[in-house]
Enzyme design. Structure first.
Site, PDB file in Angstrom:
ATOM      1  N   TYR A 120      29.226  37.757  27.708  1.00 46.71           N
ATOM      2  CA  TYR A 120      29.914  39.143  28.027  1.00 46.71           C
ATOM      3  C   TYR A 120      28.977  40.292  28.542  1.00 46.71           C
ATOM      4  O   TYR A 120      29.484  41.308  29.054  1.00 46.71           O
ATOM      5  CB  TYR A 120      30.912  39.592  27.070  1.00 46.71           C
ATOM      6  CG  TYR A 120      32.015  38.614  26.624  1.00 46.71           C
ATOM      7  CD1 TYR A 120      32.292  37.550  27.144  1.00 46.71           C
ATOM      8  CD2 TYR A 120      32.722  38.913  25.508  1.00 46.71           C
ATOM      9  CE1 TYR A 120      33.093  36.683  26.737  1.00 46.71           C
ATOM     10  CE2 TYR A 120      33.960  38.109  25.037  1.00 46.71           C
ATOM     11  CZ  TYR A 120      33.917  36.831  25.741  1.00 46.71           C
ATOM     12  OH  TYR A 120      35.008  35.821  25.201  1.00 46.71           O
ATOM     13  N   HIS A 129      29.967  28.786  21.936  1.00 51.38           N
ATOM     14  CA  HIS A 129      30.790  29.079  22.897  1.00 51.38           C
ATOM     15  C   HIS A 129      31.597  27.979  23.632  1.00 51.38           C
ATOM     16  O   HIS A 129      32.787  28.361  24.109  1.00 51.38           O
ATOM     17  CB  HIS A 129      30.138  29.927  24.017  1.00 51.38           C
ATOM     18  CG  HIS A 129      31.000  31.082  24.608  1.00 51.38           C
ATOM     19  ND1 HIS A 129      30.688  32.141  25.048  1.00 51.38           N
ATOM     20  CD2 HIS A 129      32.285  30.857  25.026  1.00 51.38           C
ATOM     21  CE1 HIS A 129      31.724  32.912  25.732  1.00 51.38           C
ATOM     22  NE2 HIS A 129      32.973  32.114  25.449  1.00 51.38           N
TER      23      HIS A 129
HETATM   24  N1  LIG Z   1      36.040  31.592  23.547  1.00 52.90           N
HETATM   25  C1  LIG Z   1      36.329  31.784  24.843  1.00 52.90           C
HETATM   26  O1  LIG Z   1      35.941  30.983  25.716  1.00 52.90           O
HETATM   27  C2  LIG Z   1      37.423  33.030  25.268  1.00 52.90           C
HETATM   28  C3  LIG Z   1      37.854  32.724  26.718  1.00 52.90           C
HETATM   29  C4  LIG Z   1      38.914  33.799  26.918  1.00 52.90           C
HETATM   30  C5  LIG Z   1      38.765  34.779  26.004  1.00 52.90           C
HETATM   31  N2  LIG Z   1      38.221  35.093  24.618  1.00 52.90           N
HETATM   32  C6  LIG Z   1      38.350  36.224  23.980  1.00 52.90           C
HETATM   33  O2  LIG Z   1      39.935  36.505  23.662  1.00 52.90           O
HETATM   34  C7  LIG Z   1      39.904  37.809  24.371  1.00 52.90           C
HETATM   35  C8  LIG Z   1      41.326  38.083  24.642  1.00 52.90           C
HETATM   36  O3  LIG Z   1      41.554  37.192  25.571  1.00 52.90           O
HETATM   37  P1  LIG Z   1      41.860  37.290  27.330  1.00 52.90           P
HETATM   38  O4  LIG Z   1      40.831  38.633  27.747  1.00 52.90           O
HETATM   39  O5  LIG Z   1      41.772  36.211  27.962  1.00 52.90           O
HETATM   40  O6  LIG Z   1      43.220  38.157  27.551  1.00 52.90           O
HETATM   41  P2  LIG Z   1      44.525  38.379  26.592  1.00 52.90           P
HETATM   42  O7  LIG Z   1      44.145  39.066  25.385  1.00 52.90           O
HETATM   43  O8  LIG Z   1      45.335  37.326  26.456  1.00 52.90           O
HETATM   44  O9  LIG Z   1      45.329  39.377  27.564  1.00 52.90           O
HETATM   45  C9  LIG Z   1      44.730  40.776  28.067  1.00 52.90           C
HETATM   46  C10 LIG Z   1      45.586  41.435  29.110  1.00 52.90           C
HETATM   47  O10 LIG Z   1      46.678  41.637  28.356  1.00 52.90           O
HETATM   48  C11 LIG Z   1      46.888  42.969  28.856  1.00 52.90           C
HETATM   49  N3  LIG Z   1      47.684  43.770  27.480  1.00 52.90           N
HETATM   50  C12 LIG Z   1      47.071  43.705  26.321  1.00 52.90           C
HETATM   51  N4  LIG Z   1      47.820  44.335  25.332  1.00 52.90           N
HETATM   52  C13 LIG Z   1      48.982  44.717  26.116  1.00 52.90           C
HETATM   53  C14 LIG Z   1      50.043  45.331  25.916  1.00 52.90           C
HETATM   54  N5  LIG Z   1      50.368  45.758  24.524  1.00 52.90           N
HETATM   55  N6  LIG Z   1      51.138  45.587  26.685  1.00 52.90           N
HETATM   56  C15 LIG Z   1      50.843  45.119  27.875  1.00 52.90           C
HETATM   57  N7  LIG Z   1      49.722  44.233  28.441  1.00 52.90           N
HETATM   58  C16 LIG Z   1      48.615  44.208  27.459  1.00 52.90           C
HETATM   59  C17 LIG Z   1      45.631  43.505  29.171  1.00 52.90           C
HETATM   60  O11 LIG Z   1      45.734  44.819  30.057  1.00 52.90           O
HETATM   61  P3  LIG Z   1      45.558  46.226  29.306  1.00 52.90           P
HETATM   62  O12 LIG Z   1      43.694  46.283  29.408  1.00 52.90           O
HETATM   63  O13 LIG Z   1      45.893  47.128  30.590  1.00 52.90           O
HETATM   64  O14 LIG Z   1      45.825  46.451  28.199  1.00 52.90           O
HETATM   65  C18 LIG Z   1      44.856  42.640  29.742  1.00 52.90           C
HETATM   66  O15 LIG Z   1      45.276  42.402  31.047  1.00 52.90           O
HETATM   67  C19 LIG Z   1      38.557  38.238  25.231  1.00 52.90           C
HETATM   68  O16 LIG Z   1      38.672  39.736  25.341  1.00 52.90           O
HETATM   69  C20 LIG Z   1      37.841  37.575  24.448  1.00 52.90           C
HETATM   70  O17 LIG Z   1      37.226  38.401  23.409  1.00 52.90           O
HETATM   71  C21 LIG Z   1      37.543  34.181  24.524  1.00 52.90           C
END
Ligand SMILES: NC(=O)c1ccc[n+]([C@@H]2O[C@H](COP(=O)([O-])OP(=O)(O)OC[C@H]3O[C@@H](n4cnc5c(N)ncnc54)[C@H](OP(=O)(O)O)[C@@H]3O)[C@@H](O)[C@H]2O)c1
Length: 265
Positions: free
Chosen positions: A40, A101
């Site tokens: 990241y 990862h």
């Molecule tokens: N280990 C891995 O390979 C891996 C892969 C992917 C992700 N991750 C981790 O998991 C975390 C989360 O996953 P992700 O980033 O894929 O997405 P997510 O958490 O599933 O979704 C994020 C999205 O949801 C929206 N959102 C969040 N809260 C909300 C609410 N209360 N109401 C409406 N919309 C909302 C956000 O927009 P807004 O910004 O407008 O709120 C953003 O567009 C990542 O940041 C990372 O730390 C790890």
């Protein structure tokens, strides 16, 4: 699991003023867990802002310096180097949680080295990200233990029932990444009858209901948000409870549909 909070903030692709504002809102509203990764590119910024009392999860890739540039490389020595680099950037040692990862060739050796690093006290909890039962079993055969943590894509359309049950049976704590499938599933979930009923009966939003469902399963969700209102909304999930029947109704939405690691444009 002891030392792992019930919810955290995902920090994928957040940098600069947006990262600073997100961390400020999160700390003010009570988040104590923050998820980042070498990939990241924001560990240094996060390390400069977070208080030592917070819990940080990071994910490493092996790194090897060739004399000209850093290459991704997965051997025991490079795992150790990656952990010490992360500790320097995050300004903390021990690091609270370090995960491999990805699945890659040589992961059992890399995990064995991570275990050694943990035994030396440089990391508190160690684990893996997106590993299945087969890889978890391989680690157990090679190292004699299961990882402390397994991070998995978890949301109502991809609840990974087999691997989460396996983790529960074997004391592996599940961190639920992408609980909203990068935000893509929220409109569809809002049209599901169970969510419509729960929104009406609890007054909670669809994202809050998804996070509560994760927490009641014993998983730690790490929703990402750059919106201060959403950050506050997502942690306001400790003043209501889903019944066993409501939990089962959300479980029943599973269709094993992965939305991948990033939003596909
Ligand atoms: N280990 C891995 O390979 C891996 C892969 C992917 C992700 N991750 C981790 O998991 C975390 C989360 O996953 P992700 O980033 O894929 O997405 P997510 O958490 O599933 O979704 C994020 C999205 O949801 C929206 N959102 C969040 N809260 C909300 C609410 N209360 N109401 C409406 N919309 C909302 C956000 O927009 P807004 O910004 O407008 O709120 C953003 O567009 C990542 O940041 C990372 O730390 C790890």
């Amino acid at each position: 699991m002891e030392g792992i909070p019930q919810i955290g903030l995902g920090l994928f692709s957040l940098h600069g003023a947006a990262l600073e504002a997100a961390l400020k809102a999160a700390l003010e509203s009570g988040y104590t867990l923050f998820d980042t990764a070498y990939k990241y590119g924001n560990e240094k910024e996060i390390g400069a802002i977070l208080p030592p009392s917070s819990t940080v999860c990071t994910k490493i890739l092996g790194l090897q310096y060739t004399g000209r540039k850093w290459l991704l490389h997965f051997d025991r020595q490079s795992i150790r180097k990656s952990v010490s680099q992360a500790a320097r950037k995050l300004q903390r040692s021990p690091i609270d949680i370090v995960l491999l990862h990805h699945i890659f060739r040589g992961y059992p050796d890399a995990f064995a080295e991570l275990l050694e690093v943990q035994r030396e006290g440089l990391v508190k909890r160690i684990g893996v990200s997106s590993y299945g039962i087969k890889q978890l079993e391989t680690i157990r055969r090679k190292c004699g233990v299961y990882p402390d943590v397994c991070m998995l894509e978890i949301h109502p359309y991809h609840s990974s029932p087999e691997v989460t049950a396996f983790c529960a049976q074997n004391g592996i704590h599940v961190m639920a990444r992408s609980p909203f499938a990068h935000g893509q599933i929220l409109p569809e979930l809002g049209r599901e009858r169970i969510f419509q009923e729960l929104v009406a009966s609890t007054g909670k939003s669809v994202p809050q209901l998804v996070l509560r469902w994760c927490i009641q399963h014993g998983w730690t969700p790490i929703p990402r948000s750059a919106d201060e209102r959403h950050i506050r909304e997502n942690i306001a999930v400790f003043d209501f409870e889903l019944s066993a029947g409501e939990m089962q109704a959300i479980d029943a939405l599973n269709r094993d549909q992965s939305y991948g690691v990033f939003i596909k444009k």
